[in-house]
Motif scaffolding. Structure first.
Motif, PDB file in Angstrom:
ATOM      1  N   PHE A   1       0.815  -1.205   0.000  1.00 30.81           N
ATOM      2  CA  PHE A   1       0.000   0.000   0.000  1.00 30.81           C
ATOM      3  C   PHE A   1       0.856   1.267   0.000  1.00 30.81           C
ATOM      4  O   PHE A   1       0.400   2.337   0.411  1.00 30.81           O
ATOM      5  CB  PHE A   1      -0.966  -0.045   1.187  1.00 30.81           C
ATOM      6  N   GLU A   2       2.081   1.107  -0.482  1.00 30.11           N
ATOM      7  CA  GLU A   2       3.009   2.215  -0.661  1.00 30.11           C
ATOM      8  C   GLU A   2       3.523   2.197  -2.098  1.00 30.11           C
ATOM      9  O   GLU A   2       3.377   1.193  -2.806  1.00 30.11           O
ATOM     10  CB  GLU A   2       4.193   2.078   0.313  1.00 30.11           C
ATOM     11  N   PRO A   3       4.130   3.300  -2.578  1.00 28.86           N
ATOM     12  CA  PRO A   3       4.733   3.276  -3.908  1.00 28.86           C
ATOM     13  C   PRO A   3       5.791   2.173  -3.993  1.00 28.86           C
ATOM     14  O   PRO A   3       6.460   1.891  -2.989  1.00 28.86           O
ATOM     15  CB  PRO A   3       5.367   4.667  -4.023  1.00 28.86           C
ATOM     16  N   PRO A   4       5.962   1.519  -5.150  1.00 24.78           N
ATOM     17  CA  PRO A   4       5.329   1.829  -6.434  1.00 24.78           C
ATOM     18  C   PRO A   4       3.987   1.149  -6.656  1.00 24.78           C
ATOM     19  O   PRO A   4       3.384   1.323  -7.712  1.00 24.78           O
ATOM     20  CB  PRO A   4       6.359   1.294  -7.422  1.00 24.78           C
ATOM     21  N   TRP A   5       3.521   0.380  -5.686  1.00 25.35           N
ATOM     22  CA  TRP A   5       2.299  -0.394  -5.886  1.00 25.35           C
ATOM     23  C   TRP A   5       1.042   0.444  -5.727  1.00 25.35           C
ATOM     24  O   TRP A   5       0.063   0.252  -6.438  1.00 25.35           O
ATOM     25  CB  TRP A   5       2.264  -1.577  -4.908  1.00 25.35           C
ATOM     26  N   CYS A   6       1.052   1.354  -4.777  1.00 20.98           N
ATOM     27  CA  CYS A   6      -0.148   2.122  -4.452  1.00 20.98           C
ATOM     28  C   CYS A   6       0.223   3.601  -4.363  1.00 20.98           C
ATOM     29  O   CYS A   6       1.220   3.953  -3.724  1.00 20.98           O
ATOM     30  CB  CYS A   6      -0.728   1.636  -3.119  1.00 20.98           C
ATOM     31  N   ASP A   7      -0.575   4.464  -4.995  1.00 22.48           N
ATOM     32  CA  ASP A   7      -0.264   5.891  -4.991  1.00 22.48           C
ATOM     33  C   ASP A   7      -1.132   6.683  -4.018  1.00 22.48           C
ATOM     34  O   ASP A   7      -1.143   7.916  -4.055  1.00 22.48           O
ATOM     35  CB  ASP A   7      -0.382   6.477  -6.400  1.00 22.48           C
ATOM     36  N   ILE A   8      -1.854   5.994  -3.133  1.00 26.56           N
ATOM     37  CA  ILE A   8      -2.615   6.678  -2.088  1.00 26.56           C
ATOM     38  C   ILE A   8      -1.677   6.920  -0.906  1.00 26.56           C
ATOM     39  O   ILE A   8      -0.998   6.000  -0.437  1.00 26.56           O
ATOM     40  CB  ILE A   8      -3.820   5.843  -1.630  1.00 26.56           C
ATOM     41  N   ALA A   9      -1.639   8.123  -0.406  1.00 29.82           N
ATOM     42  CA  ALA A   9      -0.765   8.440   0.726  1.00 29.82           C
ATOM     43  C   ALA A   9      -1.189   7.643   1.954  1.00 29.82           C
ATOM     44  O   ALA A   9      -2.392   7.468   2.211  1.00 29.82           O
ATOM     45  CB  ALA A   9      -0.825   9.928   1.024  1.00 29.82           C
ATOM     46  N   PRO A  10      -0.218   7.122   2.735  1.00 30.26           N
ATOM     47  CA  PRO A  10      -0.573   6.412   3.969  1.00 30.26           C
ATOM     48  C   PRO A  10      -1.467   7.275   4.857  1.00 30.26           C
ATOM     49  O   PRO A  10      -1.210   8.464   5.069  1.00 30.26           O
ATOM     50  CB  PRO A  10       0.789   6.157   4.619  1.00 30.26           C
ATOM     51  N   GLY A  11      -2.529   6.664   5.347  1.00 28.50           N
ATOM     52  CA  GLY A  11      -3.519   7.411   6.108  1.00 28.50           C
ATOM     53  C   GLY A  11      -4.604   8.003   5.243  1.00 28.50           C
ATOM     54  O   GLY A  11      -5.618   8.471   5.753  1.00 28.50           O
ATOM     55  N   ASN A  12      -4.402   8.001   3.919  1.00 30.73           N
ATOM     56  CA  ASN A  12      -5.400   8.466   2.953  1.00 30.73           C
ATOM     57  C   ASN A  12      -6.056   9.775   3.396  1.00 30.73           C
ATOM     58  O   ASN A  12      -7.289   9.853   3.550  1.00 30.73           O
ATOM     59  CB  ASN A  12      -6.465   7.379   2.756  1.00 30.73           C
ATOM     60  N   PRO A  13      -5.239  10.825   3.598  1.00 26.40           N
ATOM     61  CA  PRO A  13      -5.816  12.072   4.123  1.00 26.40           C
ATOM     62  C   PRO A  13      -6.816  12.733   3.196  1.00 26.40           C
ATOM     63  O   PRO A  13      -7.666  13.509   3.657  1.00 26.40           O
ATOM     64  CB  PRO A  13      -4.578  12.952   4.340  1.00 26.40           C
ATOM     65  N   GLU A  14      -6.739  12.443   1.905  1.00 23.57           N
ATOM     66  CA  GLU A  14      -7.671  13.038   0.950  1.00 23.57           C
ATOM     67  C   GLU A  14      -8.963  12.232   0.817  1.00 23.57           C
ATOM     68  O   GLU A  14      -9.883  12.643   0.103  1.00 23.57           O
ATOM     69  CB  GLU A  14      -6.996  13.160  -0.424  1.00 23.57           C
ATOM     70  N   GLY A  15      -9.029  11.080   1.462  1.00 26.32           N
ATOM     71  CA  GLY A  15     -10.239  10.263   1.377  1.00 26.32           C
ATOM     72  C   GLY A  15     -10.469   9.672   0.006  1.00 26.32           C
ATOM     73  O   GLY A  15     -11.605   9.611  -0.480  1.00 26.32           O
ATOM     74  N   VAL A  16      -9.394   9.195  -0.637  1.00 24.81           N
ATOM     75  CA  VAL A  16      -9.514   8.592  -1.964  1.00 24.81           C
ATOM     76  C   VAL A  16     -10.240   7.254  -1.843  1.00 24.81           C
ATOM     77  O   VAL A  16      -9.855   6.397  -1.033  1.00 24.81           O
ATOM     78  CB  VAL A  16      -8.125   8.391  -2.593  1.00 24.81           C
ATOM     79  N   ALA A  17     -11.271   7.066  -2.630  1.00 27.22           N
ATOM     80  CA  ALA A  17     -11.972   5.783  -2.688  1.00 27.22           C
ATOM     81  C   ALA A  17     -11.379   4.949  -3.817  1.00 27.22           C
ATOM     82  O   ALA A  17     -11.306   5.417  -4.956  1.00 27.22           O
ATOM     83  CB  ALA A  17     -13.464   5.998  -2.912  1.00 27.22           C
ATOM     84  N   ALA A  18     -10.944   3.738  -3.511  1.00 29.53           N
ATOM     85  CA  ALA A  18     -10.290   2.909  -4.524  1.00 29.53           C
ATOM     86  C   ALA A  18     -10.511   1.439  -4.221  1.00 29.53           C
ATOM     87  O   ALA A  18     -10.459   1.019  -3.063  1.00 29.53           O
ATOM     88  CB  ALA A  18      -8.788   3.198  -4.569  1.00 29.53           C
TER      89      ALA A  18
END
Length: 257
Positions: free
Chosen positions: A203-220
């Motif tokens: 759940f970190e780069p390069p596999w995942c581009d959502i910041a840890p903690g998902n502060p922007e609330g990205v739904a994926a």
């Protein structure tokens, strides 16, 4: 990481969904609190995780999340059925997507949101499972978590024989225990049980581009992320043949009574 060095992993129970197919049952009760054989559906997982030595559980919530948080909050009791002492009760914390963002963040988004609670360090491993699955005999084996931690892979999935509502399955399984995006030669794809072990690095780069903690609330969703890791040979799997039900409709719930 050696087998002896692996700490008891934390676990995330996914409980944020609306449960549309379960309506009207879920109009006023979140699906994880619907009763199955005398206890809330999610209680079966909490008890099983406790028996497996998991001492910290994170639950993500959205739809009617306050009911889940109230039921499994600090004053909760296991009702005596499991005969667990107070010291055996896992600590339960909540990742409240509904309160923070007004909606559920889907599976990958929800895991990313809970990541600081689940896995503070990059090499940490953790369990994830869906709160609307009933698998009363599944065991959260500490040795399985230790083997996964030592393997260096990014995920380990438990697959199940295909139920009637998912006849084509989700992932294949190779003879040497790797998850496949397609069925192996002469074989079939199996259904993903939702139970898995993950390494934070997935759940970190390069596999995942959502910041840890998902502060922007990205739904994926999780499936695209898993399929990329599977294609790279970074995901192992095994077949689980014990009782397993995706409690996705009132009919499937009724069949468990």
């Amino acid at each position: 990481m050696t087998l002896d060095a692996c700490p008891a992993p934390r676990a995330l129970i996914l409980a944020a969904g609306r449960g549309e197919r379960m309506r009207p049952l879920t109009d006023r009760t979140p699906k994880p609190l619907l009763p199955v054989r005398g206890r809330p559906l999610m209680q079966w997982w909490v008890d099983a995780l406790a028996r497996g030595g998991v001492r910290e559980i994170v639950v993500n919530t959205a739809w009617l999340g306050e009911q889940i948080e109230s039921h499994f909050g600090p004053e909760r009791l296991l009702d005596g059925r499991e005969r667990l002492s107070k010291n055996d009760l896992p600590a339960i914390r909540f990742s409240s997507e509904g309160r923070d963002f007004g909606r559920a963040l889907e599976t990958a988004g929800g895991i990313a949101r809970a990541l600081p609670l689940l896995a503070p360090a990059t090499d940490d491993v953790f369990w994830v499972l869906a709160g609307d699955i009933f698998a009363p005999d599944f065991q959260f084996d500490p040795a399985a978590a230790a083997r996964f931690a030592a393997s260096g892979r990014l995920a380990h999935l438990w697959l199940v024989p295909n139920p009637a509502h998912n006849p084509q399955g989700d992932f294949g399984l190779s003879a040497d225990g790797l998850a496949l995006n397609e069925a192996p030669a002469g074989g079939v794809r199996h259904t993903f049980s939702t139970v898995a072990l993950y390494r934070r690095a997935l759940f970190e780069p390069p596999w995942c581009d959502i910041a840890p903690g998902n502060p922007e609330g990205v739904a994926a969703p999780l499936a695209p992320l898993l399929r990329r890791a599977i294609a790279a040979g970074q995901v192992s799997a095994q077949l689980y043949t014990g009782p397993w039900t995706d409690v996705g409709t009132p009919e499937r719930l009724a069949a468990l009574k």
